[in-house]
Design a protein around this motif. Structure first.
Motif, short mmCIF file in Angstrom:
data_model
loop_
_atom_site.label_atom_id
_atom_site.label_comp_id
_atom_site.label_asym_id
_atom_site.label_seq_id
_atom_site.Cartn_x
_atom_site.Cartn_y
_atom_site.Cartn_z
N PHE A 23 56.05 50.09 38.73
CA PHE A 23 55.15 50.11 39.87
C PHE A 23 53.71 50.38 39.43
CE2 PHE A 23 53.24 52.35 43.52
CZ PHE A 23 53.32 51.33 44.44
N ILE A 24 53.51 51.32 38.52
CA ILE A 24 52.17 51.63 38.01
C ILE A 24 51.60 50.44 37.25
CG2 ILE A 24 50.90 53.10 36.38
CD1 ILE A 24 51.61 54.48 38.99
N LEU A 26 52.31 47.29 37.78
CA LEU A 26 51.99 46.28 38.79
C LEU A 26 50.65 46.57 39.46
CD1 LEU A 26 53.05 43.82 40.47
CD2 LEU A 26 53.90 45.52 42.06
N ILE A 27 50.42 47.81 39.83
CA ILE A 27 49.16 48.19 40.48
C ILE A 27 47.99 47.97 39.53
CG2 ILE A 27 47.84 50.14 41.35
CD1 ILE A 27 50.38 51.14 42.64
N ASN A 28 48.14 48.36 38.26
CA ASN A 28 47.06 48.18 37.30
C ASN A 28 46.76 46.71 37.06
OD1 ASN A 28 46.43 50.82 36.85
ND2 ASN A 28 47.92 51.05 35.23
N SER A 29 47.77 45.88 37.00
CA SER A 29 47.52 44.45 36.77
C SER A 29 46.83 43.83 37.98
CB SER A 29 48.83 43.72 36.47
OG SER A 29 49.67 43.73 37.59
N MET A 30 47.14 44.29 39.18
CA MET A 30 46.47 43.76 40.37
C MET A 30 45.02 44.21 40.41
SD MET A 30 49.47 44.19 43.18
CE MET A 30 48.46 43.68 44.54
N LEU A 31 44.73 45.43 39.98
CA LEU A 31 43.36 45.92 40.00
C LEU A 31 42.51 45.23 38.95
CD1 LEU A 31 43.82 49.74 40.55
CD2 LEU A 31 42.97 48.06 42.17
N THR A 34 41.41 41.62 40.22
CA THR A 34 40.39 41.54 41.26
C THR A 34 39.04 41.92 40.68
OG1 THR A 34 40.82 43.82 41.93
CG2 THR A 34 42.03 42.09 43.08
#
Length: 52
Positions: A23-24, A26-31, A34
């Motif tokens: 989960f961490i 995934l969040i880092n890759s999305m940030l 962008t």
């Protein structure tokens, strides 16, 4: 009671850590994907013209 079956508790703990780690990531890759524009960071202030 963890002392009854310690391997099952270890398995639950390991699965929880694995999901949390994914989960961490995934969040880092999305940030990272962008892009933040400087214009979006500026606060837009509207000046009020009072006619009195």
């Amino acid at each position: 009671m963890p002392q009854m079956m310690p391997m099952k508790w270890f398995l639950i703990y390991f699965i929880y850590l694995l999901i949390f780690y994914l989960f961490i990531m995934l969040i880092n890759s999305m940030l990272i994907k962008t892009k933040i524009n400087k214009e979006t960071l500026k606060i837009k202030l509207k000046k009020w013209n009072w006619f009195w």
